[in-house]
Design a protein around this motif. Structure first.
Motif, PDB file in Angstrom:
ATOM      1  N   THR A   1       0.975  -1.047   0.162  1.00 24.32           N
ATOM      2  CA  THR A   1       0.021   0.015  -0.069  1.00 24.32           C
ATOM      3  C   THR A   1       0.943   1.233   0.057  1.00 24.32           C
TER       4      THR A   1
ATOM      5  N   GLN B   1       0.394  -0.699   8.482  1.00 20.70           N
ATOM      6  CA  GLN B   1      -0.714  -1.313   7.918  1.00 20.70           C
ATOM      7  C   GLN B   1      -1.449  -2.357   8.783  1.00 20.70           C
TER       8      GLN B   1
ATOM      9  N   GLU C   1      -4.817  -7.916  -0.886  1.00 16.65           N
ATOM     10  CA  GLU C   1      -5.164  -7.694   0.253  1.00 16.65           C
ATOM     11  C   GLU C   1      -6.724  -8.064   0.702  1.00 16.65           C
TER      12      GLU C   1
ATOM     13  N   LYS D   1      -9.962  -0.112   7.149  1.00 12.26           N
ATOM     14  CA  LYS D   1      -8.440  -0.058   7.132  1.00 12.26           C
ATOM     15  C   LYS D   1      -8.189   1.224   6.290  1.00 12.26           C
ATOM     16  N   ASN D   2      -8.587   1.380   5.003  1.00 16.62           N
ATOM     17  CA  ASN D   2      -8.220   2.786   4.546  1.00 16.62           C
ATOM     18  C   ASN D   2      -8.780   3.974   5.024  1.00 16.62           C
TER      19      ASN D   2
ATOM     20  N   LEU E   1      -6.394   4.941   7.627  1.00 15.56           N
ATOM     21  CA  LEU E   1      -5.131   5.258   7.243  1.00 15.56           C
ATOM     22  C   LEU E   1      -5.266   6.692   6.626  1.00 15.56           C
TER      23      LEU E   1
END
Length: 100
Positions: free
Chosen positions: A13, A26, A57, A89-90, A93
Motif C-alpha cells: 500500500t 498497515q 489484500e 482499514k483505508n 489510514l
C-alpha cells in the motif's frame, strides 16, 4: 534481489508521499478496522507476515476469515467482509494522514 524476486513480492500500500507504508502501519490499520467493526480478532506481526504471502489484500482477509473465523461465513460472504475490512482499514489510514 533479482528481477524475478522483485516481481513476485506483494504490492505494498502506497502512502501520501508515494512511498510504501510500513507493515507496522498497515497492521495497526487492520487492527483498528477490526475494533471499529466489532470483530473479535487481532493480527500480530507473525500472522500479518504470513498473510503478506497472499498478494491481494482482500484475498488475505478472506483467507484469514475462512481459516480462523468460519462461523462468520454463516451470516456473511467472505468477499463482503473483506471489502468492509479493507474500506475501514483505508479510512483509518486516511484519518491518521497516511492516505489521501
Amino acid at each position: 534481489m533479482n528481477q524475478v524476486q522483485i516481481e513476485s513480492q506483494p504490492a505494498a500500500t502506497v502512502g501520501r508521499d508515494n512511498q510504501p507504508l510500513s507493515r507496522a502501519t498497515q497492521l495497526a490499520a487492520y487492527n483498528a478496522a477490526f475494533i471499529e467493526l466489532g470483530l473479535r480478532f487481532r493480527w500480530d506481526e507473525a500472522m500479518y507476515e504470513w498473510l503478506c504471502g497472499i498478494e491481494c489484500e482482500k484475498e488475505r482477509v478472506a483467507r484469514y476469515i475462512e481459516e480462523h473465523h468460519t462461523h462468520l461465513l454463516k451470516a456473511y460472504d467472505a468477499a463482503f467482509l473483506s471489502q468492509l475490512i479493507f474500506d475501514k482499514k483505508n479510512e483509518y489510514l486516511r484519518a491518521v494522514g497516511h492516505l489521501n
